[in-house]
Design a protein around this motif. Structure first.
Motif, mmCIF file in Angstrom:
data_model
loop_
_atom_site.group_PDB
_atom_site.id
_atom_site.type_symbol
_atom_site.label_atom_id
_atom_site.label_comp_id
_atom_site.label_asym_id
_atom_site.label_seq_id
_atom_site.Cartn_x
_atom_site.Cartn_y
_atom_site.Cartn_z
ATOM 1 N N LEU A 12 0.800 -1.221 0.000
ATOM 2 C CA LEU A 12 0.000 0.000 0.000
ATOM 3 C C LEU A 12 0.827 1.264 0.000
ATOM 4 N N SER A 13 2.137 1.129 0.113
ATOM 5 C CA SER A 13 2.949 2.338 0.123
ATOM 6 C C SER A 13 3.581 2.597 -1.233
ATOM 7 N N ARG A 14 3.241 1.807 -2.218
ATOM 8 C CA ARG A 14 3.972 1.866 -3.469
ATOM 9 C C ARG A 14 3.608 3.061 -4.355
ATOM 10 N N GLY A 15 2.455 3.650 -4.177
ATOM 11 C CA GLY A 15 2.118 4.772 -5.047
ATOM 12 C C GLY A 15 0.778 5.393 -4.720
ATOM 13 N N ARG A 16 0.345 6.270 -5.615
ATOM 14 C CA ARG A 16 -0.905 7.012 -5.414
ATOM 15 C C ARG A 16 -2.011 6.351 -6.242
ATOM 16 N N VAL A 17 -3.131 6.135 -5.568
ATOM 17 C CA VAL A 17 -4.248 5.475 -6.240
ATOM 18 C C VAL A 17 -4.799 6.361 -7.355
ATOM 19 N N LYS A 37 1.278 1.320 -15.023
ATOM 20 C CA LYS A 37 0.627 1.496 -13.723
ATOM 21 C C LYS A 37 0.651 0.153 -12.990
ATOM 22 N N VAL A 38 0.481 0.185 -11.668
ATOM 23 C CA VAL A 38 0.594 -1.030 -10.858
ATOM 24 C C VAL A 38 -0.769 -1.473 -10.346
ATOM 25 N N LEU A 39 -1.098 -2.709 -10.680
ATOM 26 C CA LEU A 39 -2.352 -3.322 -10.261
ATOM 27 C C LEU A 39 -2.126 -3.979 -8.901
ATOM 28 N N CYS A 164 -7.040 -2.019 -6.382
ATOM 29 C CA CYS A 164 -6.920 -0.658 -6.897
ATOM 30 C C CYS A 164 -5.776 -0.635 -7.893
ATOM 31 N N ILE A 165 -5.626 0.492 -8.574
ATOM 32 C CA ILE A 165 -4.503 0.672 -9.489
ATOM 33 C C ILE A 165 -3.775 1.934 -9.054
ATOM 34 N N VAL A 166 -2.436 1.840 -8.938
ATOM 35 C CA VAL A 166 -1.677 2.982 -8.446
ATOM 36 C C VAL A 166 -0.618 3.412 -9.451
ATOM 37 N N ASP A 167 -0.217 4.678 -9.322
ATOM 38 C CA ASP A 167 0.880 5.253 -10.091
ATOM 39 C C ASP A 167 2.081 5.313 -9.161
#
Length: 205
Positions: A12-17, A37-39, A164-167
DNA sequence: ACCGGGATGTTCT
DNA sequence: GAACATCCCGGTG
């Protein structure tokens, strides 16, 4: 050091949703923007490397082409949700719903590079021999993440849900691969497939 | 490497 | 009945 590596290993710390407005655009615009982007699905992280756009009423290949049905209802719903469908009698595939509710536009997730949770993916895909067999295809990807019809309609906005998907800061390729979509008859001339050039996790190279 | 066919069941004509 | 946003396996070169 210790704190830095600990925080980096937390999914959960890897990026912004990605916010709602990211999805509130045509699938042909969202699709290439989703590359890199990261799934996030439970404890699994995977970087999106291949996508296809399907555009509702104007696209003969889209499940939504002939209007709303029980199966495709999620495509007509609000953006930032997952449309999961069953096909070929045994496979599930996952899309990201785009555009405001009422307009059926979606991006098919076709390929991803596993980043974390690989043990779980190997267990769900026992026939996979190499790492690039885990998520290099829409049904492989859905299987590796454990997605089924039970996940149709789940939300991707915010961190409270299962997915979620994060940047994480890596931008989409400045010159993505682009070509015709795979596995369809109608609309097979449209160049609505995009991929990360050189990635081993693209379904066809 | 490339190619052909079987698996398997829901959805739509 | 046919089509299907697929995958896997076993043949051949």
């Amino acid at each position: 050091m210790e704190p830095r590596s600990a925080s980096r290993s937390s999914p959960l710390s890897r990026g912004r949703v990605l916010p709602r407005r990211f999805y509130q655009r045509d699938a042909r615009v969202v699709a290439p923007d989703l590359l890199n982007k990261v799934l996030i699905s439970g404890s699994i992280l995977a970087r999106i490397v291949e996508v296809e756009a399907y555009c509702g009423s104007s696209d003969p290949a889209s499940h939504a082409y002939r209007g709303k049905t029980r199966r495709n209802a999620t495509m007509f719903g609000p953006p930032g949700h997952l449309y999961v469908y069953f096909t070929y009698g045994m496979h599930w595939c996952a899309n990201v719903v785009c555009m405001p509710a009422g307009v059926a536009s979606a991006v098919l997730l076709r390929g991803a590079e596993p980043l974390e949770g690989l043990e779980e993916m190997w267990e769900r895909r026992p026939r996979a021999r190499r790492e690039n067999d885990l998520c290099s295809g829409p049904a492989k990807l859905a299987q590796a993440l454990g997605l089924t019809g039970a996940d149709d309609g789940i939300g991707l906005l915010g961190r409270s849900g299962r997915m979620c998907i994060v940047d994480d800061g890596l931008p989409p390729p400045s010159m993505p691969g682009n070509g015709v979509r795979i596995g369809i008859r109608e609309g097979s001339d449209l160049m609505w497939r995009w991929w990360v050039p050189g990635s081993r996790h693209v379904s066809k190279r």
